[in-house]
Design a protein around this motif. Structure first.
Motif, PDB file in Angstrom:
ATOM      1  N   ALA A   9       0.832  -1.210   0.000  1.00  0.00           N
ATOM      2  CA  ALA A   9       0.000   0.000   0.000  1.00  0.00           C
ATOM      3  C   ALA A   9       0.860   1.251   0.000  1.00  0.00           C
ATOM      4  CB  ALA A   9      -0.932  -0.016   1.211  1.00  0.00           C
ATOM      5  N   GLY A  10       1.965   1.229   0.752  1.00  0.00           N
ATOM      6  CA  GLY A  10       2.855   2.382   0.748  1.00  0.00           C
ATOM      7  C   GLY A  10       3.498   2.612  -0.606  1.00  0.00           C
ATOM      8  N   ARG A  32       0.974   4.062  -2.957  1.00  0.00           N
ATOM      9  CA  ARG A  32       0.666   5.448  -2.613  1.00  0.00           C
ATOM     10  C   ARG A  32       1.820   6.398  -2.945  1.00  0.00           C
ATOM     11  NH1 ARG A  32      -0.227   4.441   2.171  1.00  0.00           N
ATOM     12  NH2 ARG A  32       1.821   4.983   3.010  1.00  0.00           N
ATOM     13  N   ASP A  33       3.047   5.973  -2.661  1.00  0.00           N
ATOM     14  CA  ASP A  33       4.191   6.880  -2.794  1.00  0.00           C
ATOM     15  C   ASP A  33       5.067   6.581  -4.002  1.00  0.00           C
ATOM     16  OD1 ASP A  33       3.276   7.804  -0.343  1.00  0.00           O
ATOM     17  OD2 ASP A  33       4.606   6.459   0.777  1.00  0.00           O
ATOM     18  N   LEU A  63      -6.871   0.712  -4.055  1.00  0.00           N
ATOM     19  CA  LEU A  63      -5.521   1.258  -4.089  1.00  0.00           C
ATOM     20  C   LEU A  63      -4.987   1.397  -5.506  1.00  0.00           C
ATOM     21  CD1 LEU A  63      -3.979  -0.775  -1.127  1.00  0.00           C
ATOM     22  CD2 LEU A  63      -4.755   1.604  -1.081  1.00  0.00           C
ATOM     23  N   ARG A  88      -5.384   2.449  -9.463  1.00  0.00           N
ATOM     24  CA  ARG A  88      -6.179   3.373 -10.265  1.00  0.00           C
ATOM     25  C   ARG A  88      -6.799   2.693 -11.476  1.00  0.00           C
ATOM     26  NH1 ARG A  88      -3.426   9.035 -11.461  1.00  0.00           N
ATOM     27  NH2 ARG A  88      -5.441   9.149 -12.511  1.00  0.00           N
TER      28      ARG A  88
END
Length: 999
Positions: free
Chosen positions: A759-760, A763-764, A789, A791
């Motif tokens: 997930a990190g 996201r990053d 999570l 797109r």
């Protein structure tokens, strides 16, 4: 037995109880008893009891009177309750009697409100012989009810209640027209009452057995009745007006009558009526009339007459004529045959007859059957632009549609009109019509996905036709045909059988058909909607544009009214399939027998037009099962597919039925970022990942750790390390295949940590140039958060709808029969490229991470190296390390305290540092082995040795690791069955290692 037949009884009045007398004996008895006791005892005190006798007697008399009054009050209350219940019962019976009388003789105003409620001949058609039904209602008044209240104390007891029960107020005042009815009073009032009587007789007597004759003036509305005055009949209804003095009732209608004559005579005075009228009434005003002669009612009976206007009577007459026509009871018109063939109409309609050589842009007029006036033709262009067809099962709906389509095809060529057939009964009824060159497709309910995409293309067909008209600069299809351009559009007739079933399967399509109905006239798109139950199915927004209405036999009046505006279709006989009522906006329903169409008739039409015409279909074929690069290029060159030439990786071919096109689908990691690929086994996930990786490789490195739990974990940790270290790349791709399988094989504590890592990164990672593609078969448990999570989602074949929807797919696109590579992308159906279309990929572009092969753990070859081994099975570990030459193994469980103490003293005496611990100068390596308990017992020894020696965990759980290392972080996961161990180095680094050297 009805309630009125049960006798009623009045409650009996309670009898008056006699007044109680004075109890003389009861008063004297205590006196005598007291005297006797005084004589015996001589006590004067006993004489006091003598006084009690009169007191008790008076008290008893008062108590008896009080009890009597109470009893009388209770009896009176019971009588009142019985009378209330009796009055309620009488009211119920009065209401029942009124209802029965109204059913037997419906009033004229009730008939005006609902003519079908009193129609006695429409349900079963004409009856044989003379019919009854000559009893009519003159109005409403008081008549004897026939109720008698028995019981009571006498005939005069409750007289008011007896009279009320015996009289039925506001009841129909009946009369038998068979004995003649005379109406005396002003002529306008008399005619209003006679109109009511005539309407009642018209509803009761079949038109094919009764003739009605009226005066020449003032009775024009009677001509609208289906009862023909010019034909000899078993009965005649004659209305005559004064004077008819001295004329017999049987001759009041004039000469030429045969059979029974029913006379209604009007006059201003009684002596002007024909003699012999059994019933004579005088009309005194609009709401006042009285009986002057009647066999049923007493002289002078007042009542409220039933008066109706000529307009009301005309409305009833029109309704009766329509129903009589539907039932085939109207005389003087052409007989409608029970069946007729389409080829027999208009001098062989299916041949090239000059009458039907016309432009379909202007007309689609064609003969479909035979009616009372001859052949019946329909013009969907002039009378439409859309039509609604109703009819129950077995009434001939499908045959009507087949005949109508064949007739239109006979009068216009494929360049002028095309047909899209939609049959939600399997398609068998429309199957013969596929031979017509006009037919652009047959949609059935057997393939729901094909039906859904084909129907969705209709909206795009409207847009396409609008563009053609706009380019030509014309308003509608008629003007376009007048220009004689190459872009002339044929009319598209969409024929839908079982429209209700289609809307049940695809409820969202109702809005589409409302749009087609609203814009179809100028664009040349027409609807023919057929359903069994039109009520509630064809809504007002759609029905408003369907001005051509056809109804075969329906089961109830509501369905007939919904289509035709009248309930006449409910009276059509079930014995005549194909009998139909046709209504257009400019006229009422017309009865027609629809022609039947055989397969040779359809072949004749097809042969006449030939099959050389290539028609434009309103939708494209479904996506092919295999898409190759050459297929894409061919579709783009032909214009069937759109390639926007956007940057990114080529995925495959996308189906867009709402735009009547295909589109080349691409995935651009730069803009779409992360991608989740979900699909069952052999659905094409790995192929999709290989295709994207091969196309992405020239832009940046690609990491594919495979499906090993160690390599996937290491890839996530390494990606996280790069981001935290600031190692940014222009573009880097991490491909995780079968992530759900890897996730399931991790231990329980590793799963949330891995998901947190992933997930990190999702996201990053975009800021650091990292793109992630994840493939999984199922999303269960904590993996259900992955779609949120990522797109972009590529959903391939899944086993059931819930999993498809949970993955973010559209339920309508779910299909268990998808070929490999088939799925949904951006809300549309997609077919991925075949593997052989990917081309070769240099090995140095896509780096597939190999299985982990860590360095072995051994003290050999490094003099002075010491290992501290925490083993789940110390004996096995000791034997394993003892097999290495030059290695000394000290088992903490079996070594003597002296040996352990000596090792500890030696360790304390030598400086700390790697390789500084030696028991003797000759030893090349020392291994201390023990389980968790043994090391905890030697904790001081462990604390000294681990400063310079590696701590090895062999066959230990996370709890063992944490108990000895006193650390809470997770060591790297170990794959089972590979002799993997954890090594905690003196500097605090934890690494994965092999237990022994590999061969």
């Amino acid at each position: 037995m009805i309630r009125a037949d049960v006798p009623l009884t009045l409650p009996a009045r309670p009898a008056d109880s006699p007044r109680p007398g004075f109890p003389l004996v009861a008063s004297l008895a205590p006196l005598a008893a007291a005297g006797v006791i005084w004589l015996i005892t001589g006590s004067a005190f006993v004489l006091i009891f003598a006084v009690l006798g009169p007191v008790i007697a008076v008290a008893g008399m008062v108590d008896a009177r009080r009890t009597g009054r109470r009893a009388r009050r209770a009896a009176a209350a019971d009588e009142e309750r019985a009378l209330v219940a009796l009055r309620a019962e009488v009211s119920l019976r009065h209401e029942q009697l009124r209802r029965l009388r109204r059913q037997r003789t419906p009033s004229a105003n009730d008939i005006v409100a609902a003519p079908h409620s009193a129609l006695r001949w429409a349900s079963s058609g004409s009856t044989s012989g003379a019919c009854a039904g000559t009893e009519v209602s003159l109005g409403f008044g008081a008549v004897p009810s026939g109720l008698r209240l028995d019981g009571g104390s006498g005939p005069d007891d409750h007289r008011a209640l007896r009279d009320w029960a015996a009289t039925l107020t506001d009841a129909p005042i009946g009369a038998d027209v068979g004995g003649g009815v005379g109406i005396v009073g002003p002529l306008p009032l008399g005619r209003a009452l006679a109109r009511g009587l005539l309407v009642q007789l018209a509803c009761a007597l079949p038109p094919d057995q009764v003739a009605i004759r009226v005066p020449d003036s003032g009775w024009a509305w009677v001509a609208a009745l289906p009862h023909d005055a010019g034909q000899p009949s078993a009965r005649r209804v004659v209305v005559c007006e004064a004077p008819a003095t001295g004329q017999a009732l049987g001759t009041a209608g004039g000469p030429g009558g045969t059979g029974t004559t029913l006379v209604v005579a009007l006059a201003r005075a009684v002596d002007e009526l024909p003699w012999g009228c059994d019933t004579i009434v005088r009309v005194q005003g609009p709401s006042r009339a009285e009986v002057m002669r009647s066999a049923e009612h007493a002289w002078g009976t007042a009542f409220r007459p039933e008066l109706i206007t000529a307009v009301q009577a005309l409305r009833v007459a029109d309704e009766l004529t329509a129903r009589a026509g539907a039932a085939g009871l109207v005389r003087g018109r052409r007989s409608i045959p029970a069946s007729v063939c389409l080829g027999e109409l208009s001098g062989h309609l299916l041949d090239a007859h000059p009458r039907y050589r016309r432009s379909a842009a202007l007309s689609l007029n064609c003969v479909i059957g035979v009616g009372e006036q001859g052949e019946v033709s329909l013009d969907l262009v002039a009378a439409g632009p859309h039509a609604v067809v109703g009819g129950t099962t077995g009434s001939g709906k499908s045959e009507l549609l087949v005949t109508w389509v064949a007739a239109m095809a006979a009068v216009a060529g494929p360049a002028e009109v095309t047909f899209l057939l939609v049959d939600f009964k399997g398609g068998a009824a429309f199957a013969p019509l596929r031979a017509l060159p006009h037919c652009v497709g047959l949609i059935t309910d057997l393939d729901g996905h094909q039906a859904n995409r084909a129907l969705a293309s209709l909206a795009a067909e409207l847009t396409y036709r609008e563009r053609v008209l706009r380019r030509a600069g014309v308003r509608d299809i008629v003007d376009l045909a007048a220009q004689n351009t190459q872009q002339a559009l044929p009319r598209l007739v969409i024929v839908i059988d079982e429209f209700a079933t289609m809307l049940t399967t695809f409820p969202d399509l109702h809005a589409l058909f409302v749009d087609v109905a609203a814009r179809g006239r100028s664009l040349g798109v027409h609807l023919i909607l057929c359903t069994q139950r039109p009520t509630g199915v064809v809504r007002d927004a759609l029905l408003a544009n369907c001005t051509l209405r056809l109804s075969l036999r329906v089961n109830n009046r509501a369905d007939s009214v919904a289509v035709l505006g009248t309930d006449a279709a409910a009276a059509l006989s079930a014995e005549a399939p194909g009998r139909c009522l046709i209504a257009v906006a400019s006229s009422g329903p017309e009865l027609c027998q629809v022609a039947t169409t055989a397969a040779p008739d359809i072949r004749a039409v097809a042969d006449r037009h030939g099959s050389a015409t290539v028609l434009r279909r309103p939708w494209l074929d479904p996506l092919p099962a295999a898409v190759r690069r050459g297929t894409l290029l061919a579709l783009v060159e032909s214009g069937a597919a759109v390639d926007e030439a956007a940057p990114g990786c080529l995925l495959g071919l996308l189906d867009e039925p709402e735009s009547q096109r295909y589109r080349v689908a691409r995935y651009d990691p730069a803009t779409d970022e992360s991608l989740l690929v979900i699909g069952g086994g052999r659905s094409g996930k790995s192929t999709a990942l290989a295709s994207i990786a091969a196309q992405f490789a020239p832009a940046g490195p690609v990491d594919r750790p495979g499906g090993d739990i160690e390599t996937v974990w290491d890839a996530l940790v390494e990606a996280r390390r790069r981001l935290e270290a600031g190692e940014r790349a222009a573009s880097r791709l991490l491909v995780l295949d079968d992530f759900d399988s890897v996730h399931a094989r991790w231990d329980q504590e590793y799963r949330p940590a891995a998901l947190e890592l992933l997930a990190g990164l999702l996201r990053d990672g975009a800021e650091g140039g990292l793109r992630i593609i994840i493939a999984a078969q199922r999303l269960t448990g904590s993996l259900q958060a992955l779609p949120a999570l990522c797109r972009s989602r590529l959903i391939l074949r899944l086993p059931d709808v819930p999993e498809h929807v949970a993955a973010g797919g559209v339920a309508a696109l779910f299909d268990t029969g998808l070929p490999p590579g088939g799925g949904s992308w951006q809300g549309h159906r997609i077919q991925l490229l075949q593997p052989d279309a990917l081309g070769s990929t240099p090995d140095d572009l896509v780096r597939v991470s190999p299985a982990v092969h860590p360095d072995p753990v051994t003290p050999a070859g490094r003099p002075g190296r010491t290992l501290l081994v925490v083993a789940g099975a110390p004996a096995r570990a000791a034997a394993s390390f003892g097999a290495v030459p030059g290695t000394r193994v000290i088992d903490l469980a079996s070594a003597s305290p002296a040996a352990v103490a000596e090792a500890r003293r030696t360790a304390e005496a030598e400086p700390a540092g790697p390789g500084s611990l030696r028991l003797t100068e000759a030893e090349t390596g020392t291994v201390f082995v023990g389980d968790v308990d043994a090391w905890q017992a030697q904790w001081s020894l462990l604390s000294i040795l681990r400063r310079s020696a590696d701590l090895v965990f062999d066959g230990c759980s996370l709890a063992d690791y944490r108990a000895i290392s006193r650390r809470r972080d997770l060591p790297p996961p170990l794959a089972p069955g590979r002799d993997r161990v954890w090594v905690l180095q003196p500097d605090g680094t934890v690494r994965r290692a092999a237990l022994r050297p590999r061969p």
